[in-house]
Design an enzyme around this catalytic site. Structure first.
Site, PDB file in Angstrom:
ATOM      1  N   ASN A  47    -143.524  93.140 -60.293  1.00  0.00           N
ATOM      2  CA  ASN A  47    -144.676  92.713 -61.102  1.00  0.00           C
ATOM      3  C   ASN A  47    -145.844  92.260 -60.220  1.00  0.00           C
ATOM      4  O   ASN A  47    -146.790  91.643 -60.688  1.00  0.00           O
ATOM      5  CB  ASN A  47    -144.278  91.586 -62.070  1.00  0.00           C
ATOM      6  CG  ASN A  47    -143.760  90.342 -61.347  1.00  0.00           C
ATOM      7  OD1 ASN A  47    -143.814  90.255 -60.115  1.00  0.00           O
ATOM      8  ND2 ASN A  47    -143.272  89.374 -62.109  1.00  0.00           N
ATOM      9  N   HIS A  98    -145.660  90.105 -57.678  1.00  0.00           N
ATOM     10  CA  HIS A  98    -145.589  88.739 -57.144  1.00  0.00           C
ATOM     11  C   HIS A  98    -145.381  88.739 -55.634  1.00  0.00           C
ATOM     12  O   HIS A  98    -144.821  89.675 -55.063  1.00  0.00           O
ATOM     13  CB  HIS A  98    -144.550  87.883 -57.881  1.00  0.00           C
ATOM     14  CG  HIS A  98    -143.118  88.120 -57.541  1.00  0.00           C
ATOM     15  ND1 HIS A  98    -142.142  88.234 -58.511  1.00  0.00           N
ATOM     16  CD2 HIS A  98    -142.460  88.236 -56.371  1.00  0.00           C
ATOM     17  CE1 HIS A  98    -140.971  88.417 -57.932  1.00  0.00           C
ATOM     18  NE2 HIS A  98    -141.134  88.430 -56.623  1.00  0.00           N
ATOM     19  N   GLU A 147    -145.843  84.227 -59.496  1.00  0.00           N
ATOM     20  CA  GLU A 147    -145.734  85.200 -60.576  1.00  0.00           C
ATOM     21  C   GLU A 147    -147.119  85.498 -61.162  1.00  0.00           C
ATOM     22  O   GLU A 147    -148.052  84.710 -60.990  1.00  0.00           O
ATOM     23  CB  GLU A 147    -144.839  84.617 -61.685  1.00  0.00           C
ATOM     24  CG  GLU A 147    -143.406  84.316 -61.248  1.00  0.00           C
ATOM     25  CD  GLU A 147    -142.517  85.563 -61.212  1.00  0.00           C
ATOM     26  OE1 GLU A 147    -143.004  86.652 -60.849  1.00  0.00           O
ATOM     27  OE2 GLU A 147    -141.330  85.430 -61.542  1.00  0.00           O
ATOM     28  N   ASP A 163    -140.143  80.469 -50.096  1.00  0.00           N
ATOM     29  CA  ASP A 163    -139.686  79.887 -51.363  1.00  0.00           C
ATOM     30  C   ASP A 163    -138.209  79.505 -51.323  1.00  0.00           C
ATOM     31  O   ASP A 163    -137.481  79.865 -50.392  1.00  0.00           O
ATOM     32  CB  ASP A 163    -139.964  80.863 -52.526  1.00  0.00           C
ATOM     33  CG  ASP A 163    -139.651  82.307 -52.167  1.00  0.00           C
ATOM     34  OD1 ASP A 163    -138.878  82.543 -51.223  1.00  0.00           O
ATOM     35  OD2 ASP A 163    -140.177  83.212 -52.830  1.00  0.00           O
TER      36      ASP A 163
HETATM   37  C1  GLP Z   1    -138.039  87.615 -54.448  1.00  0.00           C
HETATM   38  C2  GLP Z   1    -138.709  86.864 -53.314  1.00  0.00           C
HETATM   39  C3  GLP Z   1    -139.908  87.622 -52.796  1.00  0.00           C
HETATM   40  C4  GLP Z   1    -139.515  89.075 -52.524  1.00  0.00           C
HETATM   41  C5  GLP Z   1    -139.037  89.722 -53.788  1.00  0.00           C
HETATM   42  C6  GLP Z   1    -138.662  91.164 -53.620  1.00  0.00           C
HETATM   43  O1  GLP Z   1    -138.744  87.477 -55.620  1.00  0.00           O
HETATM   44  N1  GLP Z   1    -139.123  85.565 -53.713  1.00  0.00           N
HETATM   45  O2  GLP Z   1    -140.395  86.996 -51.639  1.00  0.00           O
HETATM   46  O3  GLP Z   1    -140.613  89.770 -52.001  1.00  0.00           O
HETATM   47  O4  GLP Z   1    -137.886  88.994 -54.213  1.00  0.00           O
HETATM   48  O5  GLP Z   1    -137.326  91.296 -53.217  1.00  0.00           O
HETATM   49  P1  GLP Z   1    -136.706  92.589 -52.608  1.00  0.00           P
HETATM   50  O6  GLP Z   1    -137.232  92.681 -51.213  1.00  0.00           O
HETATM   51  O7  GLP Z   1    -135.220  92.367 -52.630  1.00  0.00           O
HETATM   52  O8  GLP Z   1    -137.150  93.737 -53.438  1.00  0.00           O
END
Ligand code: GLP
Length: 244
Positions: free
Chosen positions: A136, A138, A143, A67
């Site tokens: 959540n 995702h 989402e 993304d």
């Molecule tokens: C963002 C990214 C996800 C990732 C998530 C969790 O939303 N788009 O790909 O898994 O963050 O982030 P973190 O690893 O910092 O908890």
């Protein structure tokens, strides 16, 4: 889904990183799907150290990231591209032309998403996809919603996600929209490695593993995939110890 609980983050980093290094050694032209966020950082450092030690080369692999924020050019300090550049790409022999990203500044979003999906297909699909998970449920920026998306699309980030990710935005305003690979593209990866670290992920992991398959918890679809490794630390696994 094969779920493993590890006693240290270092072991998770080594195990996940070694899956990618092993792929790169066995299949030098492998196609990798990468994720951003704090969770994959250990795996990326492991890959960097294996490259520096001369044990693994990534010179022919292709990469696709999940993304990118809308409105942020690649060279913006908070872009996911910049994150990958800093934590992995610039520290290995991954070649710039093999790095693929959704362009968050594209004027024609639909065309940009079609371009990206076509690139993934032309590369033969993703061999191994790394995933974190949002609190959540995702994955990428898919989402919770009413259906599982197929290809890449533009998404409005939820208030939760905005809050979780705003820690990375000190000097700039966090965009409220992003482009993300769809659940379909993620699901077609031949192997998926999902990592969750920390107590704040325990509920999402509980829902993913124990709950029904529903777009309300996007990661739950992974239960239908036949090659998913889930790597958890003890706190992320705290609500599922009876089943893993
Ligand atoms: C963002 C990214 C996800 C990732 C998530 C969790 O939303 N788009 O790909 O898994 O963050 O982030 P973190 O690893 O910092 O908890």
């Amino acid at each position: 889904m094969q779920t493993t609980v590890f006693s240290s983050e270092q072991d998770i980093a080594r195990t996940a990183g070694e899956i990618f290094c092993g792929f790169a050694r066995r299949k030098p032209k492998a196609v990798f799907g990468f994720a951003t966020g704090s969770t994959p950082l250990g795996a990326y450092s492991y890959m960097v150290s294996e490259y520096r030690a001369g044990r693994t080369s990534f010179s022919q692999i292709k990469t696709f990231n999940l993304d990118e924020y809308c409105g942020l050019p690649k060279d913006h300090q908070n872009s996911f591209f910049a994150f990958m550049q800093q934590n992995l790409f610039s520290q290995t022999d991954i070649v710039a032309e093999n790095i693929h990203f959704l362009d968050g500044t594209a004027a024609d979003v639909r065309k940009e998403c079609e371009r990206y999906d076509a690139k993934i297909n032309a590369a033969g699909g993703i061999d191994v996809q790394l995933l974190g998970i949002g609190c959540n449920g995702h994955i990428g920026f898919n989402e919770p919603g009413n259906y599982f998306s197929e290809g890449s699309f533009k998404v409005k980030l939820t208030a939760n996600t905005m809050e979780e990710n705003s820690v990375y935005f000190d000097d700039a305003e966090m965009p409220g929209y992003a482009l993300t690979m769809g659940i379909g593209s993620i699901f077609r990866a031949r192997k998926i490695v999902l990592i969750a670290l920390g107590e704040q992920k325990a509920q999402a992991i509980n829902e993913m593993l124990r709950g029904k398959i529903t777009p309300r918890c996007p990661a739950s679809i992974l239960k239908l995939h036949d090659n998913v490794s889930v790597f958890l630390d003890e706190t992320a696994a705290s609500l599922v110890r009876d089943i893993v």
